[in-house]
Design an enzyme around this catalytic site. Structure first.
Site, PDB file in Angstrom:
ATOM      1  N   THR A   1       2.014   3.158  -2.418  1.00 11.10           N
ATOM      2  CA  THR A   1       1.580   4.199  -3.359  1.00 11.10           C
ATOM      3  C   THR A   1       0.345   4.920  -2.854  1.00 11.10           C
ATOM      4  OG1 THR A   1       2.527   2.965  -5.231  1.00 11.10           O
ATOM      5  CG2 THR A   1       0.856   4.625  -5.733  1.00 11.10           C
TER       6      THR A   1
ATOM      7  N   THR B   1       9.195  -0.392 -11.637  1.00  6.09           N
ATOM      8  CA  THR B   1       9.295  -1.629 -12.409  1.00  6.09           C
ATOM      9  C   THR B   1       7.904  -2.103 -12.806  1.00  6.09           C
ATOM     10  OG1 THR B   1       9.214  -3.070 -10.455  1.00  6.09           O
ATOM     11  CG2 THR B   1      11.382  -2.311 -11.167  1.00  6.09           C
TER      12      THR B   1
ATOM     13  N   PRO C   1      -7.946   3.019   5.131  1.00  5.19           N
ATOM     14  CA  PRO C   1      -8.986   1.995   4.948  1.00  5.19           C
ATOM     15  C   PRO C   1      -8.767   1.185   3.681  1.00  5.19           C
ATOM     16  CG  PRO C   1      -9.858   4.185   4.472  1.00  5.19           C
ATOM     17  CD  PRO C   1      -8.489   4.389   5.034  1.00  5.19           C
TER      18      PRO C   1
ATOM     19  N   GLY D   1      -9.309  -0.369   0.289  1.00  4.79           N
ATOM     20  CA  GLY D   1     -10.096   0.126  -0.833  1.00  4.79           C
ATOM     21  C   GLY D   1     -10.003   1.628  -1.039  1.00  4.79           C
TER      22      GLY D   1
ATOM     23  N   ALA E   1      10.661   0.940  -3.761  1.00  2.00           N
ATOM     24  CA  ALA E   1      10.137  -0.209  -4.506  1.00  2.00           C
ATOM     25  C   ALA E   1      10.197  -1.427  -3.603  1.00  2.00           C
ATOM     26  CB  ALA E   1      10.961  -0.445  -5.768  1.00  2.00           C
ATOM     27  N   GLY E   2       9.050  -2.073  -3.363  1.00  2.00           N
ATOM     28  CA  GLY E   2       9.039  -3.239  -2.495  1.00  2.00           C
ATOM     29  C   GLY E   2       9.384  -2.865  -1.063  1.00  2.00           C
TER      30      GLY E   2
ATOM     31  N   LYS F   1       9.626   8.796  -7.441  1.00  2.00           N
ATOM     32  CA  LYS F   1       9.764   7.336  -7.501  1.00  2.00           C
ATOM     33  C   LYS F   1      11.157   7.048  -8.064  1.00  2.00           C
ATOM     34  CE  LYS F   1       7.893   3.087  -7.398  1.00  2.00           C
ATOM     35  NZ  LYS F   1       7.266   2.471  -6.228  1.00  2.00           N
TER      36      LYS F   1
ATOM     37  N   GLY G   1       0.785  -1.224   0.000  1.00  2.00           N
ATOM     38  CA  GLY G   1       0.000   0.000   0.000  1.00  2.00           C
ATOM     39  C   GLY G   1       0.818   1.276   0.000  1.00  2.00           C
TER      40      GLY G   1
END
Length: 244
Positions: free
Chosen positions: A18, A42, A200, A202, A112-113, A38, A16
Site C-alpha cells: 500500500t 479484507t 524507507p 516508516g 491482497a497478500g 484495490k 508494504g
C-alpha cells in the site's frame, strides 16, 4: 487492449504494497492522470477506511476503485467463505477494473497478500494482471528470506506469461544489517529483475506533504521518468518499452 494498468503485488502480506502504491502514485501524479484500484479488501467493515484511504491520505485526492471487501483479515477467497457470501466474480471484477482503467492514463492495481493469494477460487492477482495485459511490480522485504521469496514470486509471474516490471524494497531500515545490504545487490542478480525502488522504513508515517515531496526520490529516476502507459504491456506485446 492497450495497457493502462500496473499491478502491484508482494512476496507476502504486510510487505508494504500500500505504501509503495501510494509512493508511486505520488511520484507520477504530477505528469500522469493516476488512479488506484484495490480488487479485494479484507479486514475492514463497510464504512471503515481501507487501503485506498491510506493511499489518498498520503497522496491527496485520486480516483479510486474498490471492487469487493470482507470483514475478516484473511485471504479474500477464505474471507468470503467465512462471511458466508459468494466469492468475487472474476469476469465482473475484470470488467469493472478495465472500465475504470480506461478513463485514466495509468491505474495502479494493488493485490491482497502475495501473488498467489486467492481473490476467488482458482483466481489470483496474476489473473487480474493477465486480463488487463499488465506487467507486475513486486514489493519485496529487505532482510533474511527476501531472496527465496522474491525468486519464487518472480518465477510465478513469469510462469503465468506475465512480465515483472521491477522490484521495490518495501521498507529499508535506517541501519541495515549485513543480510539486508547483501540482498540489495543479490535481488536483481538472482531474479533477473532490477530493483527500481527502495522505500524507507516508516515512510507511511510521514506527513502527506513530506511523503509527496520525497516519493519520487525513492524510485530509480530513469525508470520513473520513462514510464508510459504502454510500458506496462505484457511480454506478448509487440511494444518494447523501458520495462521490457
Amino acid at each position: 487492449m492497450s495497457a493502462r494498468s500496473l499491478v502491484v503485488t508482494g512476496t507476502s502480506t504486510d510487505i508494504g504494497k500500500t505504501i509503495v502504491t501510494a509512493a508511486l502514485a505520488a511520484a507520477l501524479a504530477p505528469r500522469l492522470d493516476v488512479a488506484v484500484c484495490k480488487p479485494a479488501q479484507t479486514g475492514v467493515l463497510d464504512g471503515e477506511p481501507g487501503d485506498l484511504a491510506t493511499v489518498t491520505a498520503l497522496t491527496g485526492p485520486l480516483p479510486t476503485l474498490e471492487c469487493i471487501r470482507y470483514p475478516d483479515p484473511l485471504a479474500p477467497e477464505t474471507a468470503a467463505r467465512v462471511a458466508g457470501v459468494a466469492p468475487a466474480d472474476p469476469d465482473e471484477m475484470h470488467s469493472r477494473i478495465a472500465a475504470f482503467a480506461g478513463r485514466h492514463d495509468l491505474t495502479l492495481v494493488e493485490g491482497a497478500g502475495g501473488a498467489l493469494v486467492r481473490l476467488a477460487p482458482d483466481h489470483t492477482i496474476l489473473d487480474v494482471a493477465a486480463a488487463l495485459s499488465a506487467a507486475v511490480l513486486v514489493v519485496v522485504q529487505a532482510g533474511l528470506g527476501a531472496l527465496n521469496h522474491a525468486e519464487l514470486t518472480v518465477a510465478a509471474i513469469r510462469a503465468a506469461g506475465l512480465r515483472p516490471a521491477g522490484l521495490v524494497i518495501g521498507a529499508w531500515p535506517e541501519q541495515p544489517d549485513l543480510a539486508t545490504r547483501c540482498n540489495r545487490d543479490d535481488l536483481p542478480r538472482l531474479t533477473g529483475v532490477p530493483v527500481v525502488g527502495v522505500i524507507p522504513d516508516g515512510a507511511g508515517r510521514l506527513s502527506a506533504g513530506r511523503f509527496r515531496l520525497d516519493a519520487a526520490s525513492w524510485f530509480d529516476p530513469d525508470w520513473l521518468i520513462r514510464l508510459r502507459p504502454n510500458d506496462f504491456e505484457t511480454s506478448n506485446s509487440t511494444h518494447q518499452g523501458v520495462l521490457a
